[in-house]
Design an enzyme around this catalytic site. Structure first.
Site, PDB file in Angstrom:
ATOM      1  N   LYS A 165       0.830 -10.729   6.296  1.00 61.12           N
ATOM      2  CA  LYS A 165       2.013 -11.169   7.071  1.00 61.12           C
ATOM      3  C   LYS A 165       2.666 -12.406   6.460  1.00 61.12           C
ATOM      4  CE  LYS A 165       0.308  -8.345  10.253  1.00 61.12           C
ATOM      5  NZ  LYS A 165       0.786  -7.339  11.159  1.00 61.12           N
ATOM      6  N   ASP A 219       4.903  -1.765  11.236  1.00 61.01           N
ATOM      7  CA  ASP A 219       4.662  -3.080  11.833  1.00 61.01           C
ATOM      8  C   ASP A 219       5.798  -4.028  11.424  1.00 61.01           C
ATOM      9  OD1 ASP A 219       3.788  -5.548  12.649  1.00 61.01           O
ATOM     10  OD2 ASP A 219       1.807  -5.372  11.735  1.00 61.01           O
TER      11      ASP A 219
END
Lengths: 387, 387, 387, 387
Positions: A215, A289
């Site tokens: 991320k 995501d």
């Protein structure tokens, strides 16, 4: 201070969601009517959400056809894009038209790896170095332990990074059609537990030492790939650029130099224009995501003027994380979008990666041209909200 | 190759969307039934989407209460998070609980600016330098032209960056409750047109030279802010950490050092854990632009052990882009979420920024502790999909 | 374990140096005969060296004439370069010839600042923000305290950088003909002591918080200058390039694109070829601080093909630290070299900066061409050591 | 415009140097008397300098004894440092004393590689990927061609980096006691010529595509080493720090956190204090290439407080380029300095790397403590020039 209600036995149900909406209304005075309007079957959501309360509806538009010449994706695609930003779909659509007329976008997945990067601390740098050698020699054993936890994941190799008295190991896996972050977490934890049981002198270890880099954009991922490394390429005839986008190949190329220079000065994660826009929109539409926009939006634009005066344009996306299985891919709306792209199910992740790579290139071309031709502001006035 | 249908007069209607779903089914064989299931009124979507076809439904969970001690947000909030990633809401919820028990999260917006960064080319570096001086001396005139295009935007200052024979100007605006990218584009274009009409010797100019840096992480934004610069802080008593998260302050601190080192080596845009997760989830729930996760997910974690052995923890988010007006904020589900937070309407952007800042800190604490306590993988096995 | 001998009263003498050479011989068995061979008058060295023992002799060659079209340096210069690397002088010499034949190198100092960057810690981010406002309002008072410590240094402005509960202040000075690191240290310390006496609530402060960034490359310096910001530019006719360097403008330009791409991928401090070579050699010859090669070697190369097919080439050096007063500039050999360039004494620092900027550009052109023409390895075989 | 004189047959002679000094005097009016004062035998300089004219004399001081606990360097060393910056030798000397009293500095070379990184362009990204596979399969053949050009260099491995339609290969060699830049250039050129003769479809190739990254800091080198990767470590007892440096372990540690944060914000090539100072001074004294300060000055500082409250301090230097053979190592003064360290000749490069690593750590400790104790400015007033 009141806790959000949970029904213990089966929490992801329409009833539990209704409870929570009522609770929210009691607490905040706001009725979550639209949030409660959903066609998703709560039974399909376990594993996707906790404290399920309803849905956010994100407007979805189609762009295309996008002509893709990939190794997995071949032909014309209508690309679903979920966004709230006016002009976005129109802009990508415009880029898709021009690239289609130019013969389509060649796109390839040139690398593939998902990581978990544990770290080991030792009494000294020298001991850390010795451990590194041990890891190299025991790769097959480590691989065995890691792969015992998963049917799909394969441990490709282990990179090693050394600093102070630490050894950071970066486990690289292939993970089939799943994005694989959880899969590689489990596999690497098993491997580390085995390592810790075998190797004396480890002072401490952690399953992640921030070199994965989950991320997060990183130079490391730019160099060594996270998820898919995708290159999209297209040669745009000068004539076509002038006709459709009111710019010349030469001007586009000159602008690219200036954008490269600005990006270098600002030290960006991307020397292109706005790949995050296309990636976020397709991610939301197809159940990827959305947090991975952080790393997947990194890109390297490279252009050349051909001997014929046409415009060779390429986008390299070094850390595009996509899945056609797991995550949000099974949800009703997202599933329909994946199906429309022929990307639901087994052996489709590379296909989806190619379609997204081509989408990004189309959008880069469109926005760059708009800035150059002076259309940028006016197009937002046509399509966007008047702010 | 068939074009996506458009009804010319009023394209953002239920009928036009139905046309396109039918078209998609004809082209791809896939019925977009769930995509068509929406309670959004198409009439409200003009300016948000083109080729409107339906919606993506993104599951939404509530986390909280989150105890916020801000200058704009005060008290307990239930935070709507839209995501498809199992464990996410549970993890943030856990962090919210612990920080609440620690007395809440102090959070402040410490800077605020939205940019457009045009670039001007000259015959030589010397001429570019002279132009820079002219810009400084004519700031008030430039400001007047820029601000004439907007009721809300105010031109704060113009940074200048020099390289080769170029001058990159970075116009910094405040934009009220809007994110403001379009507003500052229009204002800066007007300013540049005036500049170009007044200043002889400009070889070429572009409205953006990639130093804005829109939808991109950059070191420049980390230094100089894009959107809101938010700092969230909390002191976590050691006792509480042990009780609730099964970690000590000292161990968390040692882990932070290792994460800093890993992030430094990998050269990440964020030395923390996963702020992109919380930001993406709240962004989708509240109608923010999900593409801005690219820059908003940048963060700087900093921790200290206090004299009492407790854990001071802070997160600085240098480029958090939020709006409570414009963009997707008026859509039905997103509007409900903003209302639930008391963040719809005028003078609420800072409040929303504070809530998101506090949310991020809660999530950082939770994930870091999970990695440290060895709960990371098992929690995903409890909450996540079995992959 | 024996301490290096010191004569307490007057340590920087020929006798004390001889003592230490003898001592070294006793300890290590090695006679420092050549090290002792020096024409430097030890009396001139106090302030340059401690434990003075002799000298390192660095071979010095002349390159040139270098044709410079600066605002301070005008005309032809013979550039002294001290190095032990074969081919270096020959390569720069070659680049000087070609740029001379092209009409010379235009060069300008476009910015000038030397920094000290203290940091202040507070109880919270909010208090740090308030302090920042106080600093802005008290700039004139701070400036007065800082400038009271120096006849030459002028405090230009104070940049502020905020993270967590810290406020980093970056004091920007002009320092006349000195490099000025010590001058700005003293001035900033005085300013900080005054600040600390006036402003309650400072938890702790340090004279440097690593945002200066002394002896280090940084993105911050690339953006905001440290020392002089110098741009050198030259238009090289295609015909001349072919004749003298056996490359075409077009090929050089194509190579530049590839070098830009490689540098972007590797995340270098310099997308050019080898500016550190020229800078280190002139620095040693002229009494500059060789450690500053760390930051001064950062550079941004930018090239364009002109409408006529010629090669516009520019080098921007964002943090070139030079002095014509102080440091090693008064030493006998270094002083001769400065005099030869007409750069000794008052108001000459910009002139030296321009000469070095032009030197760097000449060297970049030469090495790039050698790589392109396949001369790189063979030229090292001609001039360099056979290894 | 007059050319610098060259005597054709044997140019590196005392006579030719005298010619050039006379020439310089005629051209500039400045007599290069001190520059002409040298004990270097010109006959030894061929391969080190062109247009040999004399020498720069750089003052040299001794620091030490430095207590080193390496794998190659063991015991006490007197370190020759050539610099013109007052305070530098005194500061390193102080750090050497404290680390000596702490039991010495453990130091290890943990990696070793010298690179040349050619680049190959293809018609498409897919072809570039195929070429990459071919290179992997033909590693042994490539190695054979490369190693045929050198007695010493060994090709360890080839890293591959992919972007657009390019393949950058990073050839990693070990080069014995030489720094090896020329050696690996020659070897890689031979390998590339063979590759180009074997592999059809290469559009163009260059011996360097800027991923080596010679004379430049890069994130790539930080991750993967250039020259030696050296870690120096020391545990400093709190009591000793208080006694000798007037700082506590705790305060030093707190300061390190702040320096880390500042370096992160500024995006430096080094989160430490001033390793460039020590490296440049030893490089000049021992005949290393001073231009390599650009990359060798990169460093990663990492500290911990031990359970006993003492200070574990480490410096990792990821790209330290050193030689004990070739380059300037044979020059008379430099040779004496190398001999004094026991570092002249065969199998000594790692020893020199260890000594430099330990020197750097000593200097880091000293400067950090000076900033913390408020001695920084006053020490420069004692030792430095009054500016």
């Amino acid at each position: 201070m009141t806790k959000i209600p949970r029904r213990t036995d089966d929490d992801c149900t329409a009833e539990a969601a209704a409870d929570r909406r009522e609770f929210a209304q009691r607490q905040t005075g706001v009725a979550l009517e639209h949030v409660g309007h959903t066609s998703l079957d709560p039974a399909t959501l376990a594993g996707n959400i906790e404290n399920f309360t309803g849905v956010a509806q994100v407007p979805l538009g189609l762009a295309g056809p996008l002509k893709v010449d990939g190794e997995h994706a071949q032909g014309d695609f209508y690309v679903p894009m979920a966004t709230t930003e006016g002009t976005l779909v129109a802009s990508y659509n415009r880029g898709m038209r021009v690239t289609r007329e130019a013969g389509g976008i060649a796109v390839s997945v040139i690398d593939d790896a998902m990581q978990r990067a544990p770290v080991f601390r030792f009494a000294s740098a020298r001991e850390a170095r010795e451990f590194g050698q041990w890891v190299t020699h025991h790769f097959e054993h480590i691989k065995e332990r890691a792969e015992a936890t998963t049917r799909v994941g394969k441990l490709r190799d282990i990179e090693q990074y050394a600093v102070s008295r630490f050894r950071y190991l970066r486990f690289n896996y292939t993970t089939g059609d799943a994005a694989g972050q959880n899969m590689v977490g489990r596999a690497t934890e098993a491997a580390c537990q085995w390592i810790a049981s075998q190797y004396a002198g480890i002072d401490r270890w952690l399953l992640s030492g921030n070199m994965d880099t989950d991320k997060k954009f990183s130079r490391l991922n730019t160099l060594h790939t996270r998820g898919k490394r995708v290159v999209a390429e297209c040669i745009l005839p000068d004539r076509l650029l002038r006709e459709r986008l009111r710019v010349s190949a030469e001007d586009l190329f000159a602008q690219r130099q200036i954008s490269n220079l600005g990006a270098l000065m600002a030290a960006t994660n991307n020397n292109g224009a706005h790949s995050a826009n296309g990636i976020a929109a397709v991610f939301i539409a197809t159940g990827q995501d959305a947090a991975n926009v952080a790393e997947s939006s990194s890109a390297i634009a490279h252009a050349e003027l051909t001997a014929e005066g046409d415009y060779y344009y390429s986008i390299t996306i070094p850390s595009l994380i996509v899945a056609t299985h797991g995550g949000g891919t099974a949800l009703a709306t997202q599933r329909e979008c994946l199906e429309m792209l022929g990307c639901l199910g087994k052996d489709r992740a590379n296909k989806l990666a190619e379609i997204i790579g081509a989408t990004v290139l189309a959008g880069e071309l469109s926005l760059s041209s708009a800035i150059l031709a002076g259309d940028w502001v006016t197009s937002h006035e046509t399509y966007g909200r008047n702010r």
